[in-house]
Write a protein that holds these residues in place. Structure first.
Motif, mmCIF file in Angstrom:
data_model
loop_
_atom_site.group_PDB
_atom_site.id
_atom_site.type_symbol
_atom_site.label_atom_id
_atom_site.label_comp_id
_atom_site.label_asym_id
_atom_site.label_seq_id
_atom_site.Cartn_x
_atom_site.Cartn_y
_atom_site.Cartn_z
ATOM 1 N N GLN A 37 -17.336 -2.177 10.782
ATOM 2 C CA GLN A 37 -17.809 -2.493 9.515
ATOM 3 C C GLN A 37 -18.222 -1.430 8.883
ATOM 4 O O GLN A 37 -18.275 -1.257 7.604
ATOM 5 N N GLY A 38 -18.566 -0.269 9.739
ATOM 6 C CA GLY A 38 -19.038 1.023 9.129
ATOM 7 C C GLY A 38 -17.942 1.772 8.348
ATOM 8 O O GLY A 38 -17.979 2.358 7.464
ATOM 9 N N LEU A 68 -17.797 0.457 4.986
ATOM 10 C CA LEU A 68 -18.890 0.837 4.151
ATOM 11 C C LEU A 68 -18.505 2.384 3.764
ATOM 12 O O LEU A 68 -18.560 2.924 2.545
ATOM 13 N N LEU A 84 -28.113 -0.197 0.866
ATOM 14 C CA LEU A 84 -27.759 -0.784 2.171
ATOM 15 C C LEU A 84 -28.695 -1.323 2.840
ATOM 16 O O LEU A 84 -29.943 -0.571 3.143
ATOM 17 N N SER A 85 -28.459 -2.329 3.616
ATOM 18 C CA SER A 85 -29.415 -2.830 4.435
ATOM 19 C C SER A 85 -29.440 -1.993 5.868
ATOM 20 O O SER A 85 -28.676 -0.877 6.166
ATOM 21 N N GLU A 134 -26.603 -2.139 7.839
ATOM 22 C CA GLU A 134 -25.418 -1.313 7.365
ATOM 23 C C GLU A 134 -25.172 0.153 7.399
ATOM 24 O O GLU A 134 -24.345 0.775 7.661
ATOM 25 N N GLN A 142 -24.162 0.914 10.789
ATOM 26 C CA GLN A 142 -22.770 0.564 10.921
ATOM 27 C C GLN A 142 -22.128 1.938 10.553
ATOM 28 O O GLN A 142 -21.095 2.503 10.834
#
Length: 195
Positions: free
Chosen positions: A98-99, A102, A163-164, A167, A170
């Motif tokens: 996932q990172g 991003l 970003l959360s 995130e 990540q």
């Protein structure tokens, strides 16, 4: 001090001790005043340099080496200090995947990646954003702090409002993996996602 016949020290011992203490205090006071005057002169010279506008702050010119070294050292110490209480979660393969997406969306434009040069905007910044192949010199908590808060006057944005928290971790997971990736592995991780 009083030297009598034959060059021998004469006089009472307490008086000698008092004179030696006074001399020591004078030496210490002289050293302290000299150091204070030097510090004041240095501050005034730095202020004069700033007020004269002589130091070039253009993004097309590198910092003088001693300025760069001073700022770089200060940045490293600050990040380590402010990140000291952050506890990193376990970083797993799902977070790395996932990172990667991003990173390809938000970071590669300035930092580049294996087989991907930074975009023109990233290369136009001063200081030039570093390639993250040396990201392993940072601890996870320090990378998290940098991504979350950014680095003032470097162009590195604070992602805390974009970003959360999940995130950001990540991105940290992927950046930790990034130095080990070949261009083909990077492309596979990001599925060819272009910035």
């Amino acid at each position: 001090m009083n030297f009598g016949n034959g060059g021998c020290l004469t006089g009472s011992t307490p008086a000698l001790v008092v004179r030696m203490r006074a001399h020591t205090r004078l030496v210490i006071r002289t050293i302290a005043i000299t150091l204070a005057a030097f510090a004041a002169a240095s501050i005034l010279a730095a202020y004069a340099l700033m007020m004269a506008g002589v130091y070039n702050v253009a993004a097309t010119v590198q910092h003088w080496q001693f300025v760069y070294s001073f700022l770089e050292t200060g940045m490293h110490r600050s990040v380590r200090f402010h990140a000291r209480d952050i506890v990193a979660p376990p970083l797993d393969e799902r977070m790395v995947r996932q990172g990667a997406h991003l990173y390809a969306t938000h970071c590669v434009v300035c930092h580049g990646a294996p087989g991907v040069a930074p975009a023109g905007i990233g290369m136009s910044m001063q200081p030039v954003p570093g390639p993250l192949v040396d990201a392993d010199k940072w601890r996870e908590r320090e990378l998290y702090w940098i991504v979350r808060h950014g680095i003032r006057m470097s162009g590195m944005p604070a992602w805390e409002y974009r970003l959360s928290d999940a995130e950001i971790w990540q991105v940290v997971a992927f950046v930790r993996r990034l130095p080990q990736l070949s261009p083909a592995e990077y492309a596979a991780q990001t599925e060819g996602k272009a910035p």
